[in-house]
Design a protein around this motif. Sequence first.
Motif, mmCIF file in Angstrom:
data_model
loop_
_atom_site.group_PDB
_atom_site.id
_atom_site.type_symbol
_atom_site.label_atom_id
_atom_site.label_comp_id
_atom_site.label_asym_id
_atom_site.label_seq_id
_atom_site.Cartn_x
_atom_site.Cartn_y
_atom_site.Cartn_z
ATOM 1 N N LEU A 220 30.376 48.143 23.238
ATOM 2 C CA LEU A 220 31.297 47.057 23.594
ATOM 3 C C LEU A 220 32.159 47.440 24.799
ATOM 4 N N ASP A 221 32.570 48.701 24.859
ATOM 5 C CA ASP A 221 33.370 49.167 26.001
ATOM 6 C C ASP A 221 32.610 48.959 27.310
ATOM 7 N N ARG A 222 31.336 49.313 27.297
ATOM 8 C CA ARG A 222 30.533 49.205 28.523
ATOM 9 C C ARG A 222 30.396 47.750 28.966
ATOM 10 N N LYS A 223 30.192 46.861 28.002
ATOM 11 C CA LYS A 223 30.104 45.433 28.342
ATOM 12 C C LYS A 223 31.439 44.917 28.866
ATOM 13 N N GLN A 224 32.530 45.374 28.237
ATOM 14 C CA GLN A 224 33.852 44.941 28.669
ATOM 15 C C GLN A 224 34.151 45.414 30.082
ATOM 16 N N ILE A 225 33.762 46.650 30.401
ATOM 17 C CA ILE A 225 34.012 47.186 31.743
ATOM 18 C C ILE A 225 33.266 46.373 32.802
ATOM 19 N N VAL A 226 32.016 46.033 32.518
ATOM 20 C CA VAL A 226 31.243 45.207 33.455
ATOM 21 C C VAL A 226 31.938 43.867 33.668
ATOM 22 N N ALA A 227 32.384 43.255 32.575
ATOM 23 C CA ALA A 227 33.051 41.957 32.674
ATOM 24 C C ALA A 227 34.360 42.062 33.449
ATOM 25 N N LEU A 228 35.142 43.124 33.200
ATOM 26 C CA LEU A 228 36.434 43.264 33.863
ATOM 27 C C LEU A 228 36.278 43.603 35.345
ATOM 28 N N LYS A 229 35.262 44.374 35.690
ATOM 29 C CA LYS A 229 34.999 44.631 37.114
ATOM 30 C C LYS A 229 34.683 43.323 37.833
ATOM 31 N N GLY A 230 33.907 42.467 37.151
ATOM 32 C CA GLY A 230 33.629 41.154 37.727
ATOM 33 C C GLY A 230 34.885 40.310 37.841
ATOM 34 N N ALA A 231 35.765 40.427 36.836
ATOM 35 C CA ALA A 231 37.011 39.661 36.867
ATOM 36 C C ALA A 231 37.906 40.103 38.017
ATOM 37 N N VAL A 232 38.003 41.416 38.245
ATOM 38 C CA VAL A 232 38.808 41.931 39.360
ATOM 39 C C VAL A 232 38.259 41.425 40.687
ATOM 40 N N HIS A 233 36.949 41.523 40.843
ATOM 41 C CA HIS A 233 36.316 41.074 42.090
ATOM 42 C C HIS A 233 36.551 39.586 42.318
ATOM 43 N N ASN A 234 36.362 38.789 41.273
ATOM 44 C CA ASN A 234 36.493 37.333 41.422
ATOM 45 C C ASN A 234 37.927 36.904 41.681
ATOM 46 N N THR A 235 38.886 37.546 41.001
ATOM 47 C CA THR A 235 40.280 37.165 41.235
ATOM 48 C C THR A 235 40.728 37.546 42.642
ATOM 49 N N ARG A 236 40.168 38.627 43.175
ATOM 50 C CA ARG A 236 40.488 38.983 44.556
ATOM 51 C C ARG A 236 39.954 37.936 45.523
ATOM 52 N N LEU A 237 38.731 37.479 45.280
ATOM 53 C CA LEU A 237 38.165 36.431 46.128
ATOM 54 C C LEU A 237 38.984 35.155 46.043
ATOM 55 N N LEU A 238 39.388 34.816 44.809
ATOM 56 C CA LEU A 238 40.187 33.610 44.630
ATOM 57 C C LEU A 238 41.535 33.714 45.339
ATOM 58 N N MET A 239 42.110 34.924 45.281
ATOM 59 C CA MET A 239 43.399 35.112 45.917
ATOM 60 C C MET A 239 43.311 34.926 47.428
ATOM 61 N N ARG A 240 42.197 35.389 48.020
ATOM 62 C CA ARG A 240 42.045 35.299 49.478
ATOM 63 C C ARG A 240 41.755 33.870 49.939
ATOM 64 N N ASN A 241 41.135 33.099 49.059
ATOM 65 C CA ASN A 241 40.673 31.774 49.489
ATOM 66 C C ASN A 241 41.399 30.613 48.834
ATOM 67 N N THR A 242 42.244 30.912 47.826
ATOM 68 C CA THR A 242 42.990 29.855 47.147
ATOM 69 C C THR A 242 44.436 30.302 46.983
ATOM 70 N N THR A 243 45.160 29.576 46.164
ATOM 71 C CA THR A 243 46.567 29.911 45.914
ATOM 72 C C THR A 243 46.736 30.756 44.649
ATOM 73 N N THR A 244 45.651 31.367 44.194
ATOM 74 C CA THR A 244 45.727 32.189 42.985
ATOM 75 C C THR A 244 46.767 33.299 43.145
ATOM 76 N N ASN A 245 47.584 33.476 42.134
ATOM 77 C CA ASN A 245 48.635 34.501 42.161
ATOM 78 C C ASN A 245 48.003 35.886 42.083
ATOM 79 N N TYR A 246 48.504 36.831 42.917
ATOM 80 C CA TYR A 246 47.952 38.176 42.938
ATOM 81 C C TYR A 246 48.240 38.926 41.641
ATOM 82 N N LEU A 247 49.185 38.461 40.834
ATOM 83 C CA LEU A 247 49.457 39.103 39.555
ATOM 84 C C LEU A 247 48.234 39.052 38.640
#
Length: 285
Positions: A220-247
């Motif tokens: 489960l840890d390994r699956k969670q890490i893959v998902a969270l790495k994707g979440a970090v990447h996606n939120t960074r993209l959203l922050m650069r291209n939208t008004t998503t809060n960097y928090l």
Amino acid sequence: GYYTLLMLDEQLSISERTLTTWDENIRVLQALKRAGRTNEAAVLQARANRMRVESSTLTLRNQIAEQENAIRSLLLDPDADMARGSLREQSFPESLSAGIPIDLLSNRPDVREAEYRLQKSFYDINVARAAFYPSITLSGNAGWTTSSGSVGNPSSWIANALGSVVAPIFNRGTNKANLDIARARYEENLLDFQQKLLDAGMEVNNALIAWQTANGRLALDRKQIVALKGAVHNTRLLMRNTTTNYLEVLTAQQRLLEAELSEASDRFDVIRSVISLYHALGGGR
């Protein structure tokens, strides 16, 4: 102790990588603040998160030093070299036998000790029972003999022996008491032997359950890490291209750090459960 040290090394490495990430985050947030896209609160939050990770690294370094000293103490060498591998390099069984014969428990010192006590108490019963009989030996051609020599009339000798030796003892109940004590000790040791087997079997089952549970958590840890790495990447993209809060990026990165630390801990738990099983079986199989 050695594998605990490897786990701490892994957690320290994760924390140090995370510190580098937080430094980058702070620089980005300061640039965003100058551009008017974020505020001072986000910068302060990032700095607080970095300091929390930095504090964790100091604690880990202290734990590593203590564990190294504990191993040196076991080696009776205060200057022993602590060069070592990494947690990820360790190779342990990926599957364990679900059916373990109970006779393997005889490898355990505590089970063997209880078995030998049981054997001794069994023979003590025979010794106590033998005390009821006169001390006389059957020697073939030499006939009936005692420590004093040959017995000419065995029937008369036995009668005299029973009258002069055994009867007075019987009056005090000494021989019977000794036999009762020997039998009681045998029952006690039998129960102790049974309890040792039950306790040892429980330890084996607990080690197997711990191994199965740790492996489940690790997957489960390994699956969670893959998902969270994707979440970090996606939120960074959203922050650069939208008004998503960097928090949101900071939160995702913090959760990623926690998941990576948990993975290292659960990988150690898998190793520890195998070692526990090895101990529970008195040295493996």
